[in-house]
Design a protein around this motif. Structure first.
Motif, PDB file in Angstrom:
ATOM      1  N   GLN A 189     108.749  88.024 128.187  1.00 50.44           N
ATOM      2  CA  GLN A 189     109.164  88.639 129.240  1.00 50.44           C
ATOM      3  C   GLN A 189     108.988  90.391 128.804  1.00 50.44           C
ATOM      4  N   GLN A 247     101.818  90.834 126.261  1.00 49.58           N
ATOM      5  CA  GLN A 247     102.211  91.274 127.220  1.00 49.58           C
ATOM      6  C   GLN A 247     103.110  90.548 128.030  1.00 49.58           C
ATOM      7  N   VAL A 248     103.539  90.837 129.168  1.00 47.50           N
ATOM      8  CA  VAL A 248     104.533  89.900 129.817  1.00 47.50           C
ATOM      9  C   VAL A 248     103.407  88.646 130.305  1.00 47.50           C
ATOM     10  N   GLY A 249     104.230  87.513 129.966  1.00 46.21           N
ATOM     11  CA  GLY A 249     103.534  86.256 130.317  1.00 46.21           C
ATOM     12  C   GLY A 249     102.574  85.614 129.124  1.00 46.21           C
TER      13      GLY A 249
END
Lengths: 369, 369, 369, 369
Positions: free
Chosen positions: A300, A357-359
């Protein structure tokens, strides 16, 4: 035994250069014996399986064989030339994003069609007759899929070409690796006992459903056939033993480890009576984990990650799995964000790069029930 | 009207740099009016929709508005920086292969849960009350999806963040383009009449099913709700108008064409009473084609292709669509292989490069029934 | 000391989103003191230097500073979002192939122009006056390079923007990593003694020439100025201390190792009088190797490679460095080809993937003279 | 004439699959005749030259040949499988960023070594003897480059393998394309008259220097030899005619245009007496432009670009070349930024995508002196 090999041409590149895969055929010299199909590196950077096939060929030479073998190292000629910086991006078609391991063919209607076509004969047929007829049905279904006027996409083309070989076999091993990963096996629920013969620490037990992979495409139709025949009061015990085996980390080969893993495969073959004369190996403790307990932790936060917990580690709920470094907060206490384990379990793999990164899929963990 | 804008931050990159999307809010100044949501370039190289949004903002200023608008050009901050040679690879996540337009959220159980939760009140509620309550249910479902302990993948994250905005709207347009393509619209079956107001030559009529895209995620829950209420004898006429509009070819913008396409959007809005005062436009002949007639021709040959038939062309079964040049046969009659149309119809798009391999998606054709 | 930070905007992406780099300014509070510039991750996947900057900021807080610091972790906003499969392709511009570390600016004529412009004053100027004037000359040269009517390419743009900060400094560290690598430093020939203060095992001594990198761009003009002034009989002792430091392997961060490396940097600073109060560290044995002895071994075979010799290993001429597995020869003795060391020396780095083609940079070795 | 072909194997991929290039040999059947070498698509997406070679093979069959031909369409087996989204990234090595057209070999010392080795014989040798001896020298130099213990990188490997064929020829054509481009030729200064025989509108006159390309590697050593012999008072008129021809836009083939371009090549051959019996073609007006007038305009803005001026257009200083759309300014007058021509001239090419960042090569323009 007799071993032969060829570069089997699948198609060509834009200049007419053949695109092929090396295929080894080992003939045990006995009539009516079983066939074992093993492929590796359909995700091209997952090369350790090719080293296992190297050792298998050597080791099988020293054994008495009761089965024929078809062995296909580097079975993805598209992925294995697709470079991305210093790594191989061989996981999906670079044009479409199609995962090279999700386009095997399974026709949901095939069992129904088979039974209605041979409705009156089934009760009279021997198991072998049913197996032979149904196998022809499966091959026919693959053939029809390929030869349509409108064609198929590149991943389907590759997968069906491989599946044409795999469909003739009674046992199918698809050798993979994870990113930064420990060794583990995907086994159909009904084979989790046998799966432990491979001597790999974690067996993930998967339901009998088709989601596009070769193992599923191999065992699902036979399992469905068995169920359908049972409903009609017919006993039918045949099944295909199909597994996806994850042999550690991508972008890497280790010949010593590959030898161990080949021994595990041979132990499986021996227990099934397909080879004789193998050495004994020291058994490992194996955990069987249902797929529903195999969880992915997505990041996240974006940042640079130090992976504290490594593949194979046990973790308790709340343990710090990883630390994310945030360049914009180096002057204060937010410089490092700790990522905690949401549940207790065993780390199976983590992402191979510190840059997330996010994800981003940070970890996959086999959690305790 | 009042227009405001902001760069809405979704997350950050590994150095803490914000990752955001420009969002324009146009407030019509009236109470209780409808909301229109329009986004473009979720496949980052499909930029023509951004030029359409540019014109829409200008044109809306000259009209009387009876709706609020939320406009999001360049809605994919991950894809729009992902360069691959001289082009943008913004179609799928470069790490996972996940298509940026296939991870919107739809909870198959949501209608059932909604009805069982409000079982006793539904008959007494006005349509507006039901709409408001169900919309909160949908937003809640999105929120739950995002906030799970284990997180979501990058495409899900982006899609859900966009969907949070789109879910508040009564009309949703997702602006795309094809590779080398003519303009066309995906419309839910129940809106194919209205879809023709956009004044684009081909309407592809799609079934009310969810396969991951924003238009489907927008109209499916409401359509299912309507059906479920009908089964209980309740009349409910509300639906969300949601379309995917394909505005020509990727990697390109043309401001003059964008102005025409903005006029088509405004005509749709005017017919629905959402704007007033627009100019009349010359209507085009529009064909409605069921999705089952929209076929993909995959190449069975590798080579260098000259595309004879272009996007928009009518073809007869057997026509030469394309010629494949084979470098290894330049000295004989196999140098060129003709690719023939398997059925008659209209070419909607073709592959953007001459370099094709087996399985390349050469053409998509809307075939005659 | 006073520490401030900002996200310095370099430009924007296609949607107007700012593209920036985090910059930390540490002011020692003293007048006329030296400036130290440190950047990391211009090759975006080479993140360990950012972890070193993290520790430096913490450690500098505990010391007496006699210099100002400008610290730029993650200095490449283009590379750090460029994903390629599960890795970052941040080594070169994905559009052009331009290495992000080869487009710093050096004007070969600048010393000549400077001397001819100030021909009559030079003999009267103090060293400080010459330094200040020449620094302005350098900054002016950068500014002219950027502002030309025709513009500059993306790598030049990034490099010049960074160089504008670095040019104001008396000491410049550019923190990199190798692929699978041991730690090593590139030092200009005239600083190889001092370079050993970093406490890193291998110092590669490079000639005073400009090939595009930041260290070269930083020390070369001052070295040339010194030579030119000497020829005119003027004594001028000023130089810029500039190094490229390679901190292990890419795609990885390790905070414990980063702390050690930060201690090495601080030892250098302390020896130069730029900080006071540091802890003592245990010195390592350091080898200085001329660049002409730093050799690259390119693969002449394609296949899957097991790297036997690892980064840091000593090798003798003829040792097996690596084994190449050839899938097409698994049934015979050509299955494995051994790669031998052409000369004796120390392995500095090897390729990070087992998948190699002809021409792959397998190893870099510091060979014995 | 006699035509033969083969797939010449350069190396293999990681599974042992051969990596080859199709090579056509046309033997005119006469002794002691000249040789013409033509290759295409060393930048793999630049395929139009392969279509020209297709037509050349057909057209040469109808002519009387006084030269032998070696024709290599799709000469880059690495690039032509390197997919990046729907395009081919065949411009540079995806691992290293090395441009596939910058690693041909030229040994700066070779003329000096040749002359000192044959110092006493040169005056007695015929031109043919000198040519033959020097050609052996060149081939030897290539061979030495390849066979070093430490190997060469992939681009060098490919380039030298191609150069081994090209070095045996008296005329060398390297067929390329631009991004979105009009047709143009790079000609050495001393051949700009003859270059006009190709009937292509723009000839870029380049100095006799080596920067890594095949044309330069082909004509430079012979030109230097001529100069060196002249300094010794020896007359030597031999040179190699070498050109890089840019045949329009990448990712595209057009057979009709390729036929025209093949006619231009044949006109050149006919004027040199290498073929007889060709049809006359209508001459075009050709401009010769010095390389110093061939300018690149790099973008200083990021955004979505509409290219107003196209390849082939004449522009006046100050004309609007392109418009950049800025998503964050759609509500004000900064929405569109106009890009003006810094000088008058002819647009030769522009970037193939609307998505540009700072430093993107927007246009190349042949400016007026």
């Amino acid at each position: 035994m007799n071993i032969s090999k060829q570069m089997v041409t699948l198609n060509q590149d834009i200049a007419g250069q053949e695109i092929g895969i090396p295929v080894y055929d080992i003939d045990c010299g006995q009539p009516n014996c079983k066939t074992v199909y093993i492929q590796s590196a359909v995700h091209a950077a997952e090369m350790q399986g090719s080293a296992v096939i190297y050792h298998l060929i050597r080791k099988l030479k020293a054994l008495k064989l009761n089965a024929n073998f078809v062995l296909v190292p580097n079975c993805n000629p598209f992925g294995r030339t697709q470079r991305a910086g210093e790594y191989l991006q061989g996981r999906f078609d670079a044009t479409t994003g199609n995962n090279w391991n999700r386009f095997y063919h399974f026709d949901n209607e095939i069992v129904g069609r088979f039974i209605s076509e041979f409705d009156e004969q089934l009760a009279d047929w021997s198991e072998k007759q049913i197996v032979d007829k149904f196998r022809l049905f499966l091959l026919d279904s693959l053939n029809n899929k390929l030869n349509k006027d409108w064609g198929v996409n590149t991943a389907q083309f590759l997968n069906i070409k491989l599946q044409e070989m795999a469909s003739k076999a009674d046992m199918v091993l698809d050798l993979h690796t994870g990113p930064s990963s420990t060794r583990h096996i995907y086994s159909p629920e009904f084979l989790t006992e046998e799966a432990q013969w491979f001597n790999i620490e974690t067996v993930l037990s998967i339901p009998i459903e088709f989601a596009g992979a070769l193992d599923e495409a191999s065992f699902t139709p036979w399992y469905r056939l068995k169920q359908a025949l049972k409903q009609r009061g017919l006993d039918f015990d045949y099944h295909v033993d199909a597994f996806t085996i994850e042999l550690g980390s991508q972008e890497n080969i280790c010949l010593a480890q590959a030898s161990d893993d080949a021994n595990g495969v041979i132990q499986y073959l021996a227990k099934k009576g397909l080879v004789e004369g193998q050495e004994n190996i020291t058994p490992k403790t194996v955990a069987v984990v249902p797929l529903s307990n195999y969880k992915t932790l997505f990041s996240q936060h974006a940042g640079m990650v130090e992976y504290i917990k490594k593949a194979g580690d046990k973790v308790q709920k709340g343990d710090v799995l990883a630390r994310v470094l945030n360049s914009l907060e180096f002057d204060n206490d937010s410089a490092i964000v700790n990522i905690h384990a949401p549940q207790s379990g065993t780390v199976i793999l983590h992402y191979p790069s510190a840059a997330v990164q996010v994800g981003t899929q940070l970890y996959k963990i086999a959690v305790e029930s």
